[in-house]
Design a protein around this motif. Structure first.
Motif, PDB file in Angstrom:
ATOM      1  N   GLY A  55      48.269 -66.748 -20.192  1.00 44.49           N
ATOM      2  CA  GLY A  55      48.696 -67.995 -19.565  1.00 44.49           C
ATOM      3  C   GLY A  55      49.698 -67.710 -18.476  1.00 44.49           C
ATOM      4  N   THR A  56      49.844 -68.661 -17.590  1.00 41.87           N
ATOM      5  CA  THR A  56      50.751 -68.476 -16.442  1.00 41.87           C
ATOM      6  C   THR A  56      51.434 -69.790 -16.101  1.00 41.87           C
ATOM      7  OG1 THR A  56      48.700 -68.715 -15.180  1.00 41.87           O
ATOM      8  CG2 THR A  56      49.733 -66.550 -15.120  1.00 41.87           C
ATOM      9  N   PHE A  57      52.545 -69.667 -15.389  1.00 42.72           N
ATOM     10  CA  PHE A  57      53.136 -70.858 -14.770  1.00 42.72           C
ATOM     11  C   PHE A  57      53.580 -70.523 -13.359  1.00 42.72           C
ATOM     12  CE2 PHE A  57      56.567 -68.917 -17.303  1.00 42.72           C
ATOM     13  CZ  PHE A  57      57.600 -68.795 -16.371  1.00 42.72           C
ATOM     14  N   SER A  58      53.650 -71.560 -12.544  1.00 43.69           N
ATOM     15  CA  SER A  58      54.048 -71.379 -11.147  1.00 43.69           C
ATOM     16  C   SER A  58      54.728 -72.642 -10.659  1.00 43.69           C
ATOM     17  CB  SER A  58      52.809 -71.105 -10.288  1.00 43.69           C
ATOM     18  OG  SER A  58      53.124 -71.135  -8.911  1.00 43.69           O
ATOM     19  N   PRO A  59      55.845 -72.586  -9.920  1.00 40.13           N
ATOM     20  CA  PRO A  59      56.543 -71.370  -9.522  1.00 40.13           C
ATOM     21  C   PRO A  59      57.423 -70.851 -10.651  1.00 40.13           C
ATOM     22  CG  PRO A  59      57.727 -73.294  -8.715  1.00 40.13           C
ATOM     23  CD  PRO A  59      56.499 -73.807  -9.395  1.00 40.13           C
ATOM     24  N   SER A  60      57.968 -69.637 -10.474  1.00 42.15           N
ATOM     25  CA  SER A  60      58.932 -69.121 -11.442  1.00 42.15           C
ATOM     26  C   SER A  60      60.325 -69.604 -11.061  1.00 42.15           C
ATOM     27  CB  SER A  60      58.935 -67.593 -11.434  1.00 42.15           C
ATOM     28  OG  SER A  60      60.117 -67.137 -12.074  1.00 42.15           O
ATOM     29  N   PRO A  61      61.035 -70.254 -11.998  1.00 46.19           N
ATOM     30  CA  PRO A  61      62.396 -70.720 -11.680  1.00 46.19           C
ATOM     31  C   PRO A  61      63.370 -69.558 -11.480  1.00 46.19           C
ATOM     32  CG  PRO A  61      61.871 -71.130 -13.986  1.00 46.19           C
ATOM     33  CD  PRO A  61      60.621 -70.615 -13.352  1.00 46.19           C
ATOM     34  N   PHE A  62      62.941 -68.363 -11.892  1.00 49.12           N
ATOM     35  CA  PHE A  62      63.840 -67.205 -11.752  1.00 49.12           C
ATOM     36  C   PHE A  62      63.697 -66.543 -10.382  1.00 49.12           C
ATOM     37  CE2 PHE A  62      62.472 -67.784 -16.143  1.00 49.12           C
ATOM     38  CZ  PHE A  62      63.694 -68.144 -16.694  1.00 49.12           C
ATOM     39  N   TYR A  63      62.689 -66.964  -9.642  1.00 47.08           N
ATOM     40  CA  TYR A  63      62.468 -66.424  -8.297  1.00 47.08           C
ATOM     41  C   TYR A  63      63.281 -67.286  -7.323  1.00 47.08           C
ATOM     42  CZ  TYR A  63      59.885 -64.446  -4.345  1.00 47.08           C
ATOM     43  OH  TYR A  63      59.534 -63.806  -3.181  1.00 47.08           O
ATOM     44  N   THR A  64      64.573 -66.979  -7.264  1.00 49.55           N
ATOM     45  CA  THR A  64      65.499 -67.788  -6.465  1.00 49.55           C
ATOM     46  C   THR A  64      65.426 -67.391  -4.990  1.00 49.55           C
ATOM     47  OG1 THR A  64      67.193 -66.138  -6.793  1.00 49.55           O
ATOM     48  CG2 THR A  64      67.112 -67.938  -8.410  1.00 49.55           C
ATOM     49  N   LYS A  65      66.098 -68.159  -4.173  1.00 46.98           N
ATOM     50  CA  LYS A  65      66.163 -67.859  -2.738  1.00 46.98           C
ATOM     51  C   LYS A  65      66.758 -66.469  -2.514  1.00 46.98           C
ATOM     52  CE  LYS A  65      66.251 -69.296   1.690  1.00 46.98           C
ATOM     53  NZ  LYS A  65      66.373 -67.988   2.278  1.00 46.98           N
ATOM     54  N   GLU A  66      67.752 -66.153  -3.324  1.00 43.23           N
ATOM     55  CA  GLU A  66      68.419 -64.841  -3.201  1.00 43.23           C
ATOM     56  C   GLU A  66      67.435 -63.700  -3.515  1.00 43.23           C
ATOM     57  OE1 GLU A  66      71.490 -64.469  -6.088  1.00 43.23           O
ATOM     58  OE2 GLU A  66      72.240 -62.581  -5.247  1.00 43.23           O
ATOM     59  N   VAL A  67      66.663 -63.876  -4.576  1.00 33.70           N
ATOM     60  CA  VAL A  67      65.665 -62.864  -4.949  1.00 33.70           C
ATOM     61  C   VAL A  67      64.624 -62.748  -3.835  1.00 33.70           C
ATOM     62  CG1 VAL A  67      63.799 -62.324  -6.562  1.00 33.70           C
ATOM     63  CG2 VAL A  67      65.972 -63.198  -7.432  1.00 33.70           C
ATOM     64  N   GLU A  68      64.177 -63.896  -3.343  1.00 37.79           N
ATOM     65  CA  GLU A  68      63.162 -63.894  -2.292  1.00 37.79           C
ATOM     66  C   GLU A  68      63.683 -63.176  -1.034  1.00 37.79           C
ATOM     67  OE1 GLU A  68      61.851 -67.774  -1.024  1.00 37.79           O
ATOM     68  OE2 GLU A  68      60.105 -66.915  -0.006  1.00 37.79           O
ATOM     69  N   ASP A  69      64.912 -63.472  -0.671  1.00 38.80           N
ATOM     70  CA  ASP A  69      65.492 -62.825   0.522  1.00 38.80           C
ATOM     71  C   ASP A  69      65.532 -61.308   0.346  1.00 38.80           C
ATOM     72  OD1 ASP A  69      65.814 -65.223   1.720  1.00 38.80           O
ATOM     73  OD2 ASP A  69      67.981 -65.401   1.330  1.00 38.80           O
ATOM     74  N   PHE A  70      65.919 -60.865  -0.847  1.00 36.73           N
ATOM     75  CA  PHE A  70      65.985 -59.432  -1.125  1.00 36.73           C
ATOM     76  C   PHE A  70      64.597 -58.802  -0.973  1.00 36.73           C
ATOM     77  CE2 PHE A  70      65.627 -55.695  -3.703  1.00 36.73           C
ATOM     78  CZ  PHE A  70      66.834 -55.022  -3.557  1.00 36.73           C
TER      79      PHE A  70
END
Ligand code: AMP
Ligand code: GLY
Length: 423
Positions: A229-244
């Motif tokens: 099973g999956t979910f989207s989006p991940s709440p742990f994929y923050t703007k900060e993580v994305e920028d990195f």
């Protein structure tokens, strides 16, 4: 135009669903497909590794575009063969699909281009691997180099377990030739996130994030599976993580492949671990995830064919990739006993319910027609997917929809997306 999709799982069903929505598409074929895909496509019983037959079929049907969904044919060079026959194909060529096809290659690539990943060593000699373990820190992770249906990764807590693991992979060849070489790498802890992206050889556009649940049982217990099973989006994929990741991982990977003379066109799936030291790459896949595609693609606003063609033509920089501002959850309905032993050929009922509800999808993974009846034809049978305004609503909707469908030995996890409560 006429489109051929290669594959037979829930991922290919999601691709077929999006393809059917495209105004550019008149006719869809799928090899080999399944009972769900047959709603949109004419399916032909040709295996994904039967390259000669696929090329001949594409010629005979005058196919304008082939979308290869699965890893094996990509790694085996199906796109090269189609191109050699003058047929447009979406997916990496063999020399780029190696990003998924060899874990030793991908680790060396990351090291050479300073892309964050777990520390590691590659081994072709089992004795050297066993020596290395003597001074290693535990837990430690052993990975068969090649494709192993997502099962070639062993997490070992003790020296004895790790010794046994080296024997399993390299001497007993449990994963076949995939174990001719192996990676031994540092164990990382953190949240896992999957980010899929479109790539045209030089430009990369990432899709919305997702998270898979790989273990068979509730609470992440039991054996590893293809994904429950999956979910989207991940709440742990923050703007900060994305920028990195934008700065150190995504473009860096595309540039590295280009610099190696292996330009990547297709989908790169980044399996990321959000460690205390920052995001690191767990693995690359050279295709959409399954069941990640089932929660990502229904949320995509773009015409999939326009994006796919931009990847082939090298014009992805002109595409404004957009996703709906909502969420989706996919709960896999499996046959009890998966991933080990399970029955096939069980009649499935209730599928008609999905057409009556907007925002609900039943992506077929292992199904086929027996006469007029749809029956189970695999361990993972269906991916029941629902959208919602947020993850909680999507999860509640998906679990309601799991009740619409019945077949004997129906099995599912009850905690898909539970992690979102901790966000
Ligand atoms: P992979 O096929 O490389 O993604 O590995 C399958 C699963 O094994 C991942 O989704 C992780 O849960 C786990 N895994 C792989 N590599 C590591 C690592 N270095 N540290 C901890 N867990 C890992
Ligand atoms: N869901 C994991 C994969 O597609 O590899």
């Amino acid at each position: 135009m006429k489109v051929l999709i290669v594959g037979s799982g829930g991922r290919e069903h999601a691709i077929a669903y999006c393809t059917a929505k495209s105004e550019k598409v008149d006719k869809i074929y799928c090899t080999p497909g399944n009972a769900g895909i047959a709603e949109y496509a004419e399916c032909a019983p040709i295996g994904a590794m039967e390259f000669d037959k696929i090329v001949a079929f594409a010629r005979e049907k005058e196919i304008d575009l082939v979308i290869v969904g699965m890893d094996d044919p990509l790694v085996g060079g199906l796109v090269d063969e189609l191109e050699a026959a003058g047929i447009r194909a979406f997916g990496p060529r063999k020399n780029a699909a190696i990003l998924e096809g060899s874990k030793a290659f991908s680790k060396d690539l990351m090291k050479k281009y300073h892309i964050p990943t777990a520390g590691y060593e590659n081994f072709t000699d089992p004795d050297k691997a066993l020596d290395y373990l003597e001074t290693a820190k535990f837990p430690i992770v052993l990975k068969a180099d090649g494709l192993a249906l997502g099962k070639g990764v062993l997490i070992c807590n003790t020296l004895e377990e790790a010794r046994e693991g080296v024997r399993t992979i390299m001497l007993d060849k449990k994963f076949g030739d995939a174990g001719n070489e192996m990676v031994i790498e540092e164990f990382m802890t953190g949240r896992e996130v999957s980010v899929l992206s479109f790539v045209d050889g030089k430009t990369i556009k990432t899709m919305t994030s997702a998270q898979d649940h790989k273990r068979a049982g509730d609470g992440d217990t039991g054996l590893n599976t293809g994904g429950m099973g999956t979910f989207s989006p991940s709440p742990f994929y923050t703007k900060e993580v994305e920028d990195f990741c934008n700065k150190y991982i995504y473009q860096a990977t595309v540039d590295a492949m280009k610099a190696e003379g292996r330009p990547f066109k297709g989908v790169i799936f980044f399996g990321l671990m959000l460690t205390e030291e920052g995001p690191k790459v767990l693995e690359y896949n050279a295709r959409f995830g399954d069941p990640e595609a089932q929660v990502v693609l229904p949320r995509m606003k773009n015409d999939i064919i326009e994006v796919v063609e931009a990847c082939i033509d090298g014009t992805l920089d002109q595409v404004d990739l957009q996703f709906e501002d909502n969420a989706a959850v996919c709960v896999v309905l499996a046959s009890d006993g998966y991933p080990v032993a399970y029955d096939k050929g069980l009649a499935i009922s209730g599928l008609e319910e999905f057409a009556k509800h907007e925002g609900y999808y039943c992506f077929h993974a292992g199904t086929k027609y027996e006469g007029d009846q749809i029956v189970t034809n695999g361990g993972r049978v269906l991916g029941v997917t629902a959208k919602g305004k947020d993850l909680k609503e999507a999860r509640a909707n998906a679990y309601v929809a799991t009740k619409w469908v019945q077949f004997d030995n129906k099995y599912m996890r009850h905690d898909i997306g539970k992690a979102i409560d901790e966000a």
